[in-house]
Design a protein around this motif. Structure first.
Motif, PDB file in Angstrom:
ATOM      1  N   SER A  30       0.721  -1.143  -0.048  1.00 10.29           N
ATOM      2  CA  SER A  30      -0.019   0.093  -0.067  1.00 10.29           C
ATOM      3  C   SER A  30       0.802   1.307  -0.098  1.00 10.29           C
ATOM      4  N   GLY A  31       2.249   1.286   0.614  1.00 13.42           N
ATOM      5  CA  GLY A  31       3.013   2.237   0.772  1.00 13.42           C
ATOM      6  C   GLY A  31       3.621   2.492  -0.861  1.00 13.42           C
ATOM      7  N   GLY A  54       0.841   3.978  -3.085  1.00 16.09           N
ATOM      8  CA  GLY A  54       0.721   5.478  -2.581  1.00 16.09           C
ATOM      9  C   GLY A  54       1.831   6.118  -3.163  1.00 16.09           C
ATOM     10  N   ASN A  98       1.186   8.961  -6.252  1.00 15.29           N
ATOM     11  CA  ASN A  98       1.391  10.334  -5.952  1.00 15.29           C
ATOM     12  C   ASN A  98       2.285  11.069  -7.083  1.00 15.29           C
TER      13      ASN A  98
END
Length: 62
Positions: free
Chosen positions: A52-53, A56, A60
């Protein structure tokens, strides 16, 4: 009705052949299962955090 009665007689006979675990064995295997589940939960949680990091960061950048 006779077949049902025979089925339950046969099932009871088979259950008399079962060797049940002792209390000590049940406790030991239960502890092993609980420890394994905790380790797997931590592993899956860690992989989820990493993925999930990473997702993300990728989203971004766009």
């Amino acid at each position: 009705m006779g077949k049902a009665i025979q089925f339950f007689k046969d099932a009871y006979y088979e259950l008399t052949k079962v060797t049940w675990l002792s209390k000590k064995e049940v406790v030991a295997t239960t502890v092993v299962v609980i420890v394994f589940v905790i380790i797997m939960a931590l592993f899956v949680g860690l992989v989820d955090m990493i993925l999930s990091g990473s997702l993300g960061i990728i989203l971004n950048l766009r």
